[in-house]
Design a protein around this motif. Structure first.
Motif, PDB file in Angstrom:
ATOM      1  N   SER A 107       0.829  -1.202   0.000  1.00 26.81           N
ATOM      2  CA  SER A 107       0.000   0.000   0.000  1.00 26.81           C
ATOM      3  C   SER A 107       0.868   1.258   0.000  1.00 26.81           C
ATOM      4  O   SER A 107       2.068   1.205   0.247  1.00 26.81           O
ATOM      5  CB  SER A 107      -0.924   0.006   1.227  1.00 26.81           C
ATOM      6  OG  SER A 107      -0.163   0.023   2.427  1.00 26.81           O
ATOM      7  N   GLY A 108       0.208   2.384  -0.286  1.00 24.90           N
ATOM      8  CA  GLY A 108       0.894   3.672  -0.299  1.00 24.90           C
ATOM      9  C   GLY A 108       1.276   4.102  -1.703  1.00 24.90           C
ATOM     10  O   GLY A 108       1.199   3.325  -2.658  1.00 24.90           O
ATOM     11  N   ASP A 109       1.686   5.370  -1.825  1.00 24.51           N
ATOM     12  CA  ASP A 109       2.091   5.925  -3.119  1.00 24.51           C
ATOM     13  C   ASP A 109       3.488   5.438  -3.482  1.00 24.51           C
ATOM     14  O   ASP A 109       4.414   5.509  -2.664  1.00 24.51           O
ATOM     15  CB  ASP A 109       2.093   7.458  -3.060  1.00 24.51           C
ATOM     16  CG  ASP A 109       0.690   8.020  -2.835  1.00 24.51           C
ATOM     17  OD1 ASP A 109      -0.280   7.363  -3.270  1.00 24.51           O
ATOM     18  OD2 ASP A 109       0.570   9.094  -2.214  1.00 24.51           O
ATOM     19  N   GLN A 128       5.831   0.437  -3.758  1.00 23.95           N
ATOM     20  CA  GLN A 128       4.981   0.980  -2.705  1.00 23.95           C
ATOM     21  C   GLN A 128       5.708   0.884  -1.356  1.00 23.95           C
ATOM     22  O   GLN A 128       6.482  -0.048  -1.128  1.00 23.95           O
ATOM     23  CB  GLN A 128       3.643   0.226  -2.670  1.00 23.95           C
ATOM     24  CG  GLN A 128       2.766   0.529  -3.873  1.00 23.95           C
ATOM     25  CD  GLN A 128       1.507  -0.308  -3.891  1.00 23.95           C
ATOM     26  OE1 GLN A 128       1.538  -1.464  -4.278  1.00 23.95           O
ATOM     27  NE2 GLN A 128       0.383   0.282  -3.474  1.00 23.95           N
ATOM     28  N   ASN A 158       4.657   0.480   1.866  1.00 25.56           N
ATOM     29  CA  ASN A 158       4.164  -0.297   3.008  1.00 25.56           C
ATOM     30  C   ASN A 158       3.775  -1.709   2.575  1.00 25.56           C
ATOM     31  O   ASN A 158       3.086  -1.883   1.567  1.00 25.56           O
ATOM     32  CB  ASN A 158       2.933   0.379   3.626  1.00 25.56           C
ATOM     33  CG  ASN A 158       3.181   1.839   3.941  1.00 25.56           C
ATOM     34  OD1 ASN A 158       4.149   2.203   4.594  1.00 25.56           O
ATOM     35  ND2 ASN A 158       2.299   2.709   3.437  1.00 25.56           N
ATOM     36  N   THR A 217       7.875  -0.976   6.503  1.00 29.49           N
ATOM     37  CA  THR A 217       7.743   0.263   5.742  1.00 29.49           C
ATOM     38  C   THR A 217       9.112   0.798   5.330  1.00 29.49           C
ATOM     39  O   THR A 217      10.145   0.365   5.845  1.00 29.49           O
ATOM     40  CB  THR A 217       6.979   1.324   6.581  1.00 29.49           C
ATOM     41  OG1 THR A 217       6.677   2.451   5.752  1.00 29.49           O
ATOM     42  CG2 THR A 217       7.791   1.783   7.780  1.00 29.49           C
TER      43      THR A 217
END
Length: 204
Positions: A103-105, A126, A128, A146
């Protein structure tokens, strides 16, 4: 007093072009032959090559095993305190890993690979991830990671899926490095650690 010799070995790292780097690797169980020795040798090999991660296919074994020691990244100046503390102490063995979620940008970071010396390119990933895996004692874990640590795990995880970081480059970048990759497979490189080249000409 005679000092006992270490039983660990520095293994040759498989170079780009070897079919083992393209295999989707298989799970192992806790009775895998000489697993402890294998992991010791993998760590020894990774450190001898100044790497931060190493996957089993890179030493010629198509099994779902990789290791990560992200501590060298703790020297990065732009790193925040929290990430510094995580990175500086992060050393982990991953067996039968599965990335459950990303997830994430996406963000770019300049990556390299011990199997592809002299090539470094920006790769988008990404930030995460959630990973299910077993450690060296076959204790089961599901953890979130992360930043830099997640990136190193993603890179090594790709290896056990038969994917290389160069696969994630644009068509133009792939064309630009094609010749260099061919040369690496033939042993025409400046790696300062042991390697095994799939297309090297044998000396007579």
């Amino acid at each position: 007093m005679i000092k006992e010799k270490s039983t660990t070995m520095v293994l040759p790292i498989v170079a780009y072009g070897d079919p083992v780097l393209r295999k989707e690797c298989e799970d192992i169980d806790k009775d895998y032959p000489n697993l402890e020795a294998l992991l010791d040798n993998m760590y020894e090999t990774m450190y001898a090559a100044s790497g931060v991660g190493l996957a089993a296919p890179q030493i010629g074994k198509a099994i779902r095993v990789f290791l990560v020691d992200a501590s060298p990244f703790a020297d990065e100046e732009e790193m925040g305190k929290e990430e510094f503390e995580l990175t500086s102490n992060f050393k982990r063995t991953f067996i039968n890993a599965t990335i459950i979620e990303e997830s994430g940008d996406e963000w770019a970071f300049n990556e390299g690979c011990l199997s592809i010396p002299d090539v470094r390119e920006d790769v988008f990933r990404q930030p995460n991830i959630k990973v299910h895996y077993f450690d060296e004692n076959f204790k089961e874990h599901t953890e979130d990671f992360t930043g830099i640590v997640a990136r190193v795990i993603q890179h090594e995880y790709d290896h056990i899926e038969g994917i290389l970081f160069t696969d994630k480059l644009s068509a133009l970048k792939k064309r630009l490095i094609k010749g260099k990759l061919t040369n690496i497979s033939k042993g025409k490189t400046n790696a300062d650690y042991r390697m095994r080249y799939p297309n090297a000409k044998k000396k007579r």
